[in-house]
Design a protein around this motif. Structure first.
Motif, short mmCIF file in Angstrom:
data_model
loop_
_atom_site.label_atom_id
_atom_site.label_comp_id
_atom_site.label_asym_id
_atom_site.label_seq_id
_atom_site.Cartn_x
_atom_site.Cartn_y
_atom_site.Cartn_z
N THR A 84 -10.85 10.02 5.00
CA THR A 84 -10.15 9.73 3.86
C THR A 84 -9.70 8.00 4.02
OG1 THR A 84 -8.37 10.81 4.79
CG2 THR A 84 -9.44 12.12 3.03
N GLY A 85 -10.06 7.47 5.08
CA GLY A 85 -10.11 6.01 4.98
C GLY A 85 -8.60 5.54 5.47
N SER A 86 -8.33 4.51 5.05
CA SER A 86 -6.99 3.77 5.17
C SER A 86 -6.34 3.21 3.83
CB SER A 86 -7.03 2.71 6.15
OG SER A 86 -8.13 2.08 6.23
N VAL A 87 -5.01 2.92 3.92
CA VAL A 87 -4.35 2.18 2.61
C VAL A 87 -3.46 1.06 3.46
CG1 VAL A 87 -3.81 4.30 1.38
CG2 VAL A 87 -2.45 4.02 3.15
N SER A 88 -3.20 0.16 2.68
CA SER A 88 -2.23 -1.05 3.10
C SER A 88 -1.00 -0.43 3.86
CB SER A 88 -1.70 -1.89 2.04
OG SER A 88 -3.04 -2.28 1.21
N ALA A 115 -1.89 -7.94 5.88
CA ALA A 115 -1.41 -7.80 7.26
C ALA A 115 -1.62 -6.80 7.90
CB ALA A 115 -0.16 -8.20 7.50
N GLY A 116 -2.07 -5.74 7.42
CA GLY A 116 -2.40 -4.48 8.18
C GLY A 116 -2.63 -3.19 7.40
N ILE A 117 -3.34 -2.40 7.86
CA ILE A 117 -3.55 -0.81 7.17
C ILE A 117 -3.18 0.30 8.14
CG2 ILE A 117 -5.65 -1.68 5.86
CD1 ILE A 117 -7.46 -0.74 8.08
N LYS A 118 -2.92 1.43 7.46
CA LYS A 118 -2.78 2.74 8.14
C LYS A 118 -3.47 3.74 7.85
CE LYS A 118 1.02 3.77 5.19
NZ LYS A 118 2.59 3.51 5.00
N PRO A 119 -3.62 4.80 8.45
CA PRO A 119 -4.66 5.65 8.24
C PRO A 119 -4.04 6.65 6.82
CG PRO A 119 -3.76 6.17 10.18
CD PRO A 119 -3.31 4.76 9.82
N ASN A 120 -4.88 6.99 5.89
CA ASN A 120 -4.63 7.89 4.80
C ASN A 120 -4.53 9.14 5.25
OD1 ASN A 120 -3.97 8.14 2.15
ND2 ASN A 120 -6.01 7.63 1.49
N LEU A 121 -3.40 9.70 5.56
CA LEU A 121 -3.40 11.01 6.22
C LEU A 121 -2.17 11.88 5.62
CD1 LEU A 121 -4.45 10.59 9.79
CD2 LEU A 121 -5.88 11.78 7.94
N PRO A 122 -1.91 11.81 4.39
CA PRO A 122 -0.73 12.71 3.61
C PRO A 122 -0.66 14.00 3.95
CG PRO A 122 -1.64 11.42 1.95
CD PRO A 122 -2.49 10.97 3.13
N TYR A 123 -1.89 14.62 4.09
CA TYR A 123 -1.95 15.84 4.36
C TYR A 123 -2.03 16.52 5.49
CZ TYR A 123 -6.64 14.09 5.33
OH TYR A 123 -7.69 13.26 5.84
#
Ligand SMILES: Cc1cc2nc3c(=O)[nH]c(=O)nc-3n(C[C@H](O)[C@H](O)[C@H](O)COP(=O)(O)OP(=O)(O)OC[C@H]3O[C@@H](n4cnc5c(N)ncnc54)[C@H](O)[C@@H]3O)c2cc1C
Length: 394
Positions: A108-112, A244-252
């Motif tokens: 599920t990729g990453s988000v800012s 300036a950065g991303i974080k993993p998209n893991l709300p689940y």
């Protein structure tokens, strides 16, 4: 040969998910595969700059999932994963739909990531997905006819920051005073030296200011507050773009899944600890013993390819093979019609690199009618430009 009753579910149809799905279908056409994505369109993120500059149209870099997957003969569902019941092998989606799986592939990729810096979420533009692109494009267009120059800051001098600064400079000539703010002491700190040097020249030619060793403290609607070596500077701003950065998209994901640096920890076969029929690849995952892999489409696609082969091995009741990354180099765009490539011992910059970059990406687009049309149009452009230059230089 092993047989299954429930489908192989792939959640996230970006670079990793698209690659697993298409390769798995090719290797074993009879497998039941379900691909789920919360969005309607695939976003070819490395080409977002070209959409901003209108060197490419939206349909060329963001084809519809429904048409990609119907061409591949794979079932696609648009929905958002909200929870996984690993013990029961059940996925919960945002509209209360539950789906059982035999094998699960998460990508599920990453988000800012604003790193909780004050004012960033409220006062910055981002550049990580299709919505960010549309929002930024329509905002910048308002300045098209401006007589006075506006102050535009890009935060972060990684590839996204450098690429977007060069592109905006070239699209909106003389409309913005552009500055890049970078916390470390160099731009493109994790990139190839050749690309870094080409980028430095590209920024210099465009008179884009670079503030190194500078950390953003706070952003308000009109000011940006930066801490450099010793003092805090409050500067006027009209536009701030946060790259300036991303974080993993893991709300689940909950605490039953082992994580490292916020990403899902997997072994070299991409299996999640304690849940060996579930796999994670791409930006959301971190491989034990290969923690330094970059978060790129190149990595996600190689992982997707390897995972498809491994799943086929599972069905043949053979042992899974560990992943090994092959660095094929990197390409960055540097303004309209320019790029820099450092790959497999070859370096290339300028207009030829721009054309080569397009050609390479064209070959990586999902294999569907529209993108083939787009590939053909790029090839045509390249061919005709080459013909012109051959004609001019007999
Ligand atoms: C502007 C930009 C430029 C880039 N340029 C390059 C480059 O030049 N070269 C390079 O190698 N890399 C580049 N990258 C990085 C590259 O795009 C990523 O590393 C790559 O997309 C990661 O692939 P992925 O499969 O992990 O995730 P993605 O490709 O991001 O796909 C994730 C998918 O999951 C879906 N999803 C998310 N959450 C859910 C959910 N809960 N339920 C269902 N679906 C969900 C999303 O809609 C998305 O389609 C760039 C990134 C950006 C933002």
């Amino acid at each position: 040969m092993r047989s299954i009753k429930k489908p192989i579910v792939i959640v996230g149809a970006g670079f990793g998910g698209m690659t697993v799905a298409s390769n798995l279908k090719r290797l074993n056409p009879s497998l039941p595969i379900l691909v789920v994505d919360s969005e309607a369109k695939f976003m070819f993120k490395p080409l977002m700059y070209e959409v901003l500059s209108e060197e490419l149209s939206m349909w060329e870099s963001a084809p519809e999932f429904s048409s990609i997957f119907s061409n591949l003969g794979i079932t696609f569902l648009r929905n958002c994963l909200t929870k996984i019941r690993f013990d029961e092998k059940i996925l919960e989606f945002s509209d209360d739909l539950n789906i059982g799986y035999e094998f699960l592939i998460l990508c599920t990729g990453s988000v800012s990531n604003s790193f909780s810096v004050k004012g960033v979420d409220e006062n910055c533009y981002f550049f990580n997905n299709l919505n960010d692109l549309k929002k930024l494009k329509s905002f910048l267009q308002k300045f098209q006819n401006n007589k006075t120059k506006k102050k535009l800051f890009v935060i972060g001098a990684g590839p996204s920051g450098v690429e977007i600064a060069c592109k905006i400079n070239d699209i909106y000539k003389n409309k913005f005073d552009i500055s890049i703010v970078e916390r470390s002491n160099e731009i493109l700190g994790r990139n190839k030296i050749f690309n870094r040097e080409e980028a430095e020249k590209a920024l210099e030619r465009r008179k884009i200011n670079v503030f190194l060793n500078s950390t953003v403290q706070e952003i308000s609607d009109q000011k940006i507050s930066i801490l450099d070596d010793s003092e805090i500077k409050d500067l006027d701003q009209d536009v701030v773009i946060w790259t300036a950065g991303i974080k993993p998209n893991l709300p689940y994901i909950d605490e039953q899944v082992t994580q490292k640096d916020g990403r899902i920890l997997v072994n070299k076969k991409f299996q999640i600890d304690n849940f060996l029929n579930a796999f994670a690849i791409g930006d959301i995952s971190i491989i034990k013993g290969m923690e330094d892999l970059p978060l790129t489409a190149q990595v996600a696609m190689q992982q997707g390819n390897h995972l498809a082969n491994n799943i086929q091995l599972l069905f043949e009741e053979r042992d899974l093979l560990p992943f090994d990354f092959e660095d094929n180099g990197e390409m960055i765009s540097l303004g309209i019609g320019e790029a820099s490539i450092s790959a497999l011992g070859v370096t290339l910059s300028g207009k030829l690199a721009f054309k080569a970059r397009r050609l390479i990406y064209a070959s990586k687009m999902p294999d569907i009618g529209k993108s083939l049309k787009s590939t053909a149009s790029w090839l045509f452009q390249i061919k005709s430009t080459m013909n012109n230059s051959i004609n001019k230089n007999p």
